[in-house]
Design an enzyme around this catalytic site. Structure first.
Site, mmCIF file in Angstrom:
data_model
loop_
_atom_site.group_PDB
_atom_site.id
_atom_site.type_symbol
_atom_site.label_atom_id
_atom_site.label_comp_id
_atom_site.label_asym_id
_atom_site.label_seq_id
_atom_site.Cartn_x
_atom_site.Cartn_y
_atom_site.Cartn_z
ATOM 1 N N LYS A 24 -0.402 -10.413 8.066
ATOM 2 C CA LYS A 24 -1.404 -9.343 7.963
ATOM 3 C C LYS A 24 -2.255 -9.528 6.715
ATOM 4 C CE LYS A 24 -0.200 -5.227 6.055
ATOM 5 N NZ LYS A 24 -1.120 -4.712 5.051
ATOM 6 N N CYS A 118 -3.418 6.575 -1.551
ATOM 7 C CA CYS A 118 -2.442 5.604 -1.065
ATOM 8 C C CYS A 118 -1.024 6.091 -1.235
ATOM 9 C CB CYS A 118 -2.617 4.308 -1.823
ATOM 10 S SG CYS A 118 -1.493 3.078 -1.249
ATOM 11 N N ARG A 123 -4.511 3.865 -6.129
ATOM 12 C CA ARG A 123 -4.866 2.456 -5.949
ATOM 13 C C ARG A 123 -6.304 2.294 -6.424
ATOM 14 N NH1 ARG A 123 -1.741 -0.329 -1.027
ATOM 15 N NH2 ARG A 123 -2.017 -2.491 -1.619
#
Ligand code: UD1
Length: 435
Positions: A24, A118, A123
């Site tokens: 991913k 997040c 973040r």
């Protein structure tokens, strides 16, 4: 209740062979990098995940035609007029920030909003913006949006205060269309960065040093789309190895890149697993007892990855003795520990440190995935636990694991996915038959 959950019946040793999905964390930046290319980009071995489909949506909104068929994604940029990432897309996928570099590289302007709040703690994107400023981008904020514009992008000497993976990727992607040379020091060295640089070079870029702390990008070359195979997912591989370690048994993973996983494989061996490697295959044999590990600290690559911290914690819950885990990358990455405690684990968390005292067995419970890797850790723990675990919060798992339940079943872990009432119905029906 219509939310789907996983019902995992654990406590039996595993056996079986599985193929590991494409990464991913490589597929997402490669998809963003397709914005830089003329003609068609074909990515193969792309995992079928909700984050990948979110990236397709962003590309399509930016004037691309991206189509997914199985594990292949084709991307053609049909118009190069759109440069804004809508707020709903920024919030839907936290990795959306990696479109900043390619949009600026190709359009010299980009409008975006802050990525969604997040689950791993704040973040920030300050280092992304600082790096773009160093390359000549002006940045203005207003009405909740961030406006980035540049007459031209210029090569620069950029030193990162911390080796951020995402910032390194954005600099690579912006740098290929900047005038002159960009030298990035204290760059992140993760294998996914090497994969991105290999792809860009195959498209015609000139990038040297990816995978080391100094990366040099010679800008100004036109890129043409290419066909490229996404590297294997080292964290998905570690997830299934940890299920094998927690439950015991013998399993084999194929389509892996063992060289990228040295720190993970070392830690599994320290915990009492026997690991064998042959080409792209990893064998795990855990027949003896699990051993505690006195101290593990998450570190940038080649250190022990933060993404594997939750996974190994699930293994150490039943290791004899006391283990200590220190999380140095993200501040809020212990949310799964409370859920492991529901399964009988003995864990004390203090700030960024968790102390795990091994117990003989975990037991099944109803638990909730609070984030992607925490969810996989709970599933790994469930594989080793006595009885049945009901795992909810599957939208987190769906962001990062392709066909998770099927893969668990291939390893001999009885796993069903469905709504709670449907799963309970089959359970009661099966029990009624037995009576
Ligand atoms: C990537 C991975 C993620 C992994 C992480 C660390 C993807 C899609 N995600 O995330 O799975 O856990 O690397 O290996 O590849 N930081 C700042 N300011 C910034 C950017 C980052 O302070 O502008 C901080 C972060 O808060 C964090 C640290 O830098 O504490 C490292 O983050 P970074 O390497 O950027 O992680 P990501 O690229 O977001």
């Amino acid at each position: 209740m219509t939310e789907e959950i996983l019902k995992i019946s654990g406590g039996r040793p595993l056996h079986g062979e599985i193929s590991v999905q494409g990464a991913k964390n490589s597929a997402l930046p490669l998809m963003a990098a397709a914005l830089l290319c003329e003609g068609e980009t074909v990515l193969t071995n792309v995992p079928q995940l909700s984050d990948v489909y979110a990236a397709c949506r962003i590309l399509n909104r930016l004037g691309c035609r991206s189509t997914a068929e199985g594990n292949t994604i084709r991307i053609v940029r049909e118009s190069a007029e759109l440069y804004e990432i809508p707020d709903e897309d920024m919030r839907a996928m936290r990795s959306s920030i990696m479109f900043l570099g390619p949009i600026l590289g190709s359009m010299k302007r980009c409008t975006l909003t802050m990525p969604g709040g997040c689950e791993l703690g704040p973040r920030p994107i300050n280092l992304h913006l600082d790096a773009m400023r160093a390359m000549g981008v002006r940045i203005r904020e207003g009405a909740g949006r961030i406006f980035c514009t540049a007459e031209k992008l210029t090569g620069a000497k950029i030193h990162l205060p911390i080796p951020s993976v995402g910032v390194t990727e954005n600099v690579l992607m912006a740098g290929v269309y900047a005038e002159g040379e960009t030298v990035l020091t204290n760059a992140a060295c993760e294998p996914e960065i090497t994969d991105l640089a290999n792809f860009l070079n195959q498209c015609g870029a000139e990038i040297r040093g990816a995978g080391t702390h100094t990366v040099v990008i010679r800008g100004g070359r036109k890129l043409r789309g290419t066909e490229y195979r996404v590297m294997p997912d080292r964290i998905a591989a570690m997830s299934y190895l940890c299920a094998g370690a927690a439950a015991g048994g013998e399993i084999c993973l194929k389509d892996t890149a063992p060289d990228d996983m040295k720190s993970c494989l070392d830690v599994l061996e320290q915990a009492g697993c026997r690991i064998g490697v042959c080409g792209d295959r990893i064998f795990l044999d855990r027949t003896g007892p699990l051993r505690s590990i006195s101290y593990i600290r998450t570190m940038p690559y080649p250190g022990f990855p933060t993404d594997a911290q939750a996974l190994i914690s699930a293994v150490l819950c039943t290791a004899s003795g006391t283990s200590m885990l220190e999380e140095t990358i993200f501040e809020n990455r212990f949310k799964h520990m409370g859920e492991l405690a529901r399964m009988g684990a003995d864990i004390r968390v203090s700030g960024r440190t968790a102390v795990i005292t091994g117990v003989p067995k975990l037991h099944g419970a109803s638990v909730t995935a609070m984030d992607l890797r925490g969810g996989a850790a709970l599933a790994a723990a469930a594989a080793g636990a006595e009885g049945i675990t009901y795992l909810s919060g599957l939208h987190h798992l769906d962001r990062g694991y392709e066909h998770f339940a099927e893969t668990f079943n291939s390893l001999g872990i009885l796993t069903e996915r469905g709504t709670f009432s449907a799963l309970e119905h089959t359970f009661s029906a099966a029990n009624a038959k037995k009576c």
